[in-house]
Design an enzyme around this catalytic site. Structure first.
Site, PDB file in Angstrom:
ATOM      1  N   HIS A  51      24.014  25.837  21.831  1.00  0.00           N
ATOM      2  CA  HIS A  51      22.296  25.833  21.460  1.00  0.00           C
ATOM      3  C   HIS A  51      22.941  26.368  19.839  1.00  0.00           C
ATOM      4  O   HIS A  51      23.411  26.597  19.346  1.00  0.00           O
ATOM      5  CB  HIS A  51      22.176  27.006  22.611  1.00  0.00           C
ATOM      6  CG  HIS A  51      22.911  27.697  22.791  1.00  0.00           C
ATOM      7  ND1 HIS A  51      24.431  27.999  23.896  1.00  0.00           N
ATOM      8  CD2 HIS A  51      22.806  29.366  22.210  1.00  0.00           C
ATOM      9  CE1 HIS A  51      24.772  29.532  23.666  1.00  0.00           C
ATOM     10  NE2 HIS A  51      23.871  30.209  22.649  1.00  0.00           N
ATOM     11  N   SER A  52      21.941  26.738  19.455  1.00  0.00           N
ATOM     12  CA  SER A  52      21.550  27.598  18.272  1.00  0.00           C
ATOM     13  C   SER A  52      20.206  28.818  18.803  1.00  0.00           C
ATOM     14  O   SER A  52      19.908  28.506  19.612  1.00  0.00           O
ATOM     15  CB  SER A  52      21.075  26.628  17.551  1.00  0.00           C
ATOM     16  OG  SER A  52      20.404  27.543  16.082  1.00  0.00           O
TER      17      SER A  52
END
Lengths: 141, 141
Positions: A51-52
């Site tokens: 994820h970011s």
């Protein structure tokens, strides 16, 4: 690379008492700490993260054992091995991350600039790629 | 006992990804985090600590291995074994503490409410006893 940097922290070492590393929020690194979490008992072969964040600033420290961190944008990527409690990896907003090669018993400590906010995550890589491409176009002139 | 309390934190456990414990400052415990430190590579048989703070609030978590903590005032004392990453020991102001029985490879994580301040320490037990006796007389009516 963009929004990723490497820190070497101090260590008070004493042959009798052992080692101590102290981090002062907003001084040892450029953000305040509203959330602290740690990842442990990770099974062999696990890869996690994927994820970011949109706005979050984080400091990753492997306080026991070692782990590898892939950081990535649409334009560049980097692999960092965290293998010592005095090494820190800063990851800022809009950077994709994956963690892997956790050694048995390893503990990854993360200091985060904000409380948990489900809306700050981007968990789909295609979506991340699109948002990050637009974001980095405006950011990197 | 006075200014000491025991916490059991949550744990996101997944058989594939491992465990994660997250602490939200001022929510999971009643203070903000200005300093984070961790004690590691402590030789066998070491006993450390031997001080009180005047104003500092701290949360102690053994994120790997185990350690025993003696907390003490002139009127009472307690021994806590921290042996799991989801257990926390809160120690508030005016409590003497000693840490011992660190297992090999153990890591003691401490979250503190203020930046390092040399003037907040009381390192002499006799001095602590005197100050704490006066302090606790006014505190505990």
């Amino acid at each position: 690379m963009f929004n990723v940097s490497h820190y070497k922290f101090g260590r008070f070492f004493d042959a009798t008492y052992g080692s101590l590393t102290a981090l002062e929020a907003e001084q040892s690194f450029p953000f305040g700490v509203k959330r602290v979490y740690y990842i442990y008992e990770v099974p062999d072969g696990t890869r996690r993260g994927f994820h970011s964040h949109k706005d979050l600033h984080q400091m990753l420290i492997c306080v026991h054992g070692s782990v590898k961190i892939l950081t990535k944008t649409p334009y560049e990527e980097e692999i960092t091995e965290l293998s010592s409690p005095d090494k820190g990896l800063y990851i800022g907003p809009m950077v994709w991350r994956e963690m892997y090669d956790f050694t048995p018993g390893s503990v990854l400590l993360v200091l985060a600039s904000e409380h948990y906010n489900v809306n700050d995550y981007i968990r789909d890589y295609k979506e991340y790629e699109k948002i990050a491409t637009d974001f980095l176009k405006s950011e990197v002139k």
